[in-house]
Motif scaffolding. Structure first.
Motif, short mmCIF file in Angstrom:
data_model
loop_
_atom_site.label_atom_id
_atom_site.label_comp_id
_atom_site.label_asym_id
_atom_site.label_seq_id
_atom_site.Cartn_x
_atom_site.Cartn_y
_atom_site.Cartn_z
N ASN A 363 0.81 -1.22 0.00
CA ASN A 363 0.00 0.00 0.00
C ASN A 363 0.84 1.27 0.00
O ASN A 363 0.38 2.33 -0.42
N LEU A 364 2.10 1.16 0.48
CA LEU A 364 2.94 2.35 0.58
C LEU A 364 3.13 3.01 -0.77
O LEU A 364 2.99 4.23 -0.90
N GLY A 365 3.49 2.22 -1.78
CA GLY A 365 3.68 2.78 -3.10
C GLY A 365 2.42 3.47 -3.61
O GLY A 365 2.49 4.57 -4.19
N LYS A 366 1.27 2.85 -3.37
CA LYS A 366 0.00 3.44 -3.82
C LYS A 366 -0.28 4.74 -3.08
O LYS A 366 -0.73 5.73 -3.68
N GLU A 367 -0.02 4.75 -1.76
CA GLU A 367 -0.30 5.95 -0.98
C GLU A 367 0.63 7.10 -1.38
O GLU A 367 0.21 8.26 -1.44
N LEU A 368 1.89 6.77 -1.64
CA LEU A 368 2.82 7.82 -2.05
C LEU A 368 2.43 8.38 -3.41
O LEU A 368 2.46 9.60 -3.64
N LYS A 369 2.05 7.49 -4.33
CA LYS A 369 1.59 7.96 -5.63
C LYS A 369 0.40 8.90 -5.47
O LYS A 369 0.34 9.96 -6.10
N ASN A 370 -0.53 8.52 -4.64
CA ASN A 370 -1.72 9.33 -4.43
C ASN A 370 -1.37 10.68 -3.82
O ASN A 370 -1.96 11.71 -4.17
N SER A 371 -0.39 10.69 -2.90
CA SER A 371 -0.01 11.94 -2.25
C SER A 371 0.68 12.90 -3.20
O SER A 371 0.77 14.10 -2.94
N LEU A 372 1.19 12.37 -4.32
CA LEU A 372 1.92 13.19 -5.29
C LEU A 372 1.07 13.60 -6.48
O LEU A 372 1.57 14.26 -7.40
N LYS A 373 -0.20 13.25 -6.47
CA LYS A 373 -1.01 13.43 -7.68
C LYS A 373 -1.18 14.90 -8.07
O LYS A 373 -1.36 15.21 -9.26
N ASP A 374 -1.11 15.81 -7.12
CA ASP A 374 -1.30 17.23 -7.43
C ASP A 374 0.02 17.99 -7.56
O ASP A 374 0.02 19.21 -7.75
N VAL A 375 1.13 17.28 -7.42
CA VAL A 375 2.44 17.93 -7.54
C VAL A 375 2.79 18.05 -9.03
O VAL A 375 2.69 17.10 -9.79
#
Length: 493
Positions: A363-375
């Motif tokens: 889940n970590l990779g998915k959560e990090l991807k999601n946290s970067l979606k607006d960057v």
């Protein structure tokens, strides 16, 4: 196989965490032990390795002579960064020694790269005393060398650093232990249970460095990039607006931008005792909460206004802070950051992963991807590692066929053309690069995992086996790893 992978990952996870030495007392003078650099840091921020010597003699304008006209009596200019102590002696390292910076000037260049070193933090008497005993260079300048040599994006060698090699390069050593947020001078008395004998002045150090760079020409800068790794990367997030404002007040017409490497952490899922006395039992969230009071830490005003009193600690996390920043940012973040895993007590290779731990990793990779979606600008490889931009081999890594150096060059072009608020990259010049594949190490250009006993590289499937995963259950086979591995990484890189 578990033993093999255990040894390999001990090498991989070379970043270290603060020793829990509650009874350690800081001495009046620092020990001369050079072995202190091997002490542990948590979470993340291995000390920067000693960089290589580089040569700036190829910079245009440095010499108009042909090879037959060279003057043999003139020595080659050094590419070392030279140490300068702050003119304001009231702004110091933790132990009261002079703070400062290293500078490699590039005459005629109007581009500046200012780098913040990483090294986590301390947040009470026990952790600060332990840090002072074990890693004195992160709390004192008494043993700083007179010069440093730059690697990666700090290199003055064009083949190692093709886009920033001929800029003015500034390295600010980390000696304030406050994630570059502190404004607390030493108290007049040394009473109390907290680390009262220490200063915490990281934010002020950055301010004074900018002041001292004025005679060096920073007021004429066109571009100033504030960069940092790990805690230094978080320091970029916390200070970039202040740096931009300070330069504007000085009369500089520079675009200030930020490069955040491995400083984009997510909050811990672990529930630990809030009274935690040491770094091992304390989550980063609790450490920041305690540290903010001790350091008199400052955070960007726009972010602070978004949270009620007592919740300001949330501004130390990039995904909470990013939307309130106006300066352009480029985020470099491993999707499986070693230090993010350490926070969850996941030491890969040390033992078989529990189902809960493996689920967290997935889940970590998915959560990090999601946290970067607006960057707007991102470089996020699906690898197990920590920090990148100061490593000599930083250009070996690719995401979707693009190196970080190339992506930074594209970012530079996009900012010049005022596309900073759009994810639409210039044609053939991507700046939003996140791996598609879901597994750690599924990008074929990830840093190699090496088995210390054989000096051989480990494959992805050997790594997975070392994690205690049932490869057959996953439809994988070590004997047929070639075809399986090809399929798994086909979307990576």
């Amino acid at each position: 196989m578990n033993l093999l992978c255990h040894v390999a990952f001990l090498l991989l996870l070379g970043g270290v965490s603060c020793q829990n030495n509650r009874n350690a007392k800081p001495s009046s003078k620092l020990s001369k032990k050079t072995s202190s650099q091997s002490a542990e840091l948590t979470p993340g921020d291995e000390p920067q390795s000693a960089p290589v010597v580089v040569d700036l003699s190829k910079e245009s304008g440095t010499s108009g002579r042909s090879s037959s006209q060279q003057a043999p009596a003139l020595p080659k200019p050094s590419d070392d960064m030279k140490l300068h102590f702050l003119k304001n002696t009231q702004v110091t390292c933790n132990d009261g020694t002079a703070a400062g910076f290293y500078l490699k000037e590039s005459k005629g260049s109007k581009r500046w790269l200012i780098f913040l070193e990483g090294g986590w933090c301390c947040y009470n008497k026990e952790t600060c005393n332990s840090r002072y005993k074990n890693i004195p260079r992160l709390m004192s300048s008494s043993e700083w060398s007179q010069t440093r040599k730059g690697t990666g994006i700090l290199s003055a060698q064009a083949d190692e650093n093709p886009h920033w090699w001929n800029t003015n390069i500034v390295f600010i050593p980390y000696c304030s232990s406050d994630v570059w947020s502190g404004t607390a001078p030493p108290p007049k008395t040394k009473q109390g249970k907290d680390a009262a004998e220490y200063s915490f002045m990281g934010s002020l150090i950055i301010r004074e460095v900018i002041k001292d760079l004025v005679p060096k020409g920073i007021k004429q800068a066109k571009v100033v990039m504030l960069a940092g790794t790990s805690a230094g990367g978080t320091g970029v997030l916390l200070n970039i607006e202040k740096v931009s404002s300070q330069l504007e007040q000085l009369g500089a017409d520079a675009q200030v931008r930020g490069l955040v490497d491995s400083g984009w952490f997510l909050e811990s899922k672990q529930q630990k005792a809030p009274e935690c006395p040491d770094t091992i039992s304390c989550t980063p969230t609790d450490a920041i909460k305690k540290g903010l009071r001790l350091w008199n830490g400052v955070i960007p005003e726009k972010c602070r206004q978004q949270y009620k009193k007592g919740e300001e600690w949330q501004c130390f996390f990039g995904h909470k802070l990013y939307s309130s920043l106006t300066s352009p940012l480029f985020v470099v973040q491993w999707l499986f950051d070693e230090e993010q895993l350490r926070v969850e007590n996941i030491y890969i290779g040390g033992q078989s992963l529990s189902e809960q731990q493996w689920t967290y990793m997935q889940n970590l990779g998915k959560e990090l991807k999601n946290s970067l979606k607006d960057v707007t600008a991102v470089f996020a490889p699906s690898c197990l590692s920590h920090t990148l931009i100061t490593k000599s081999n930083w250009m070996d890594l690719q995401v979707k066929g693009t190196t970080l150096s190339r992506a930074l060059q594209c970012w530079d072009k996009s900012l010049q053309e005022a596309n900073r608020n759009s994810k639409t990259a210039l044609k053939g010049c991507p700046i939003y690069l996140i791996d598609n594949c879901q597994w750690p190490q599924c990008n074929p250009t990830c840093p190699a995992l090496i088995d210390l006993t054989t000096n051989q590289e480990l494959t992805l499937l050997q790594v997975l086996a070392g994690m205690g995963l049932d490869l057959k259950k996953l439809g994988l086979d070590l004997k047929q790893e070639g075809s399986s591995l090809t399929g798994m990484v086909s979307n990576g890189g």
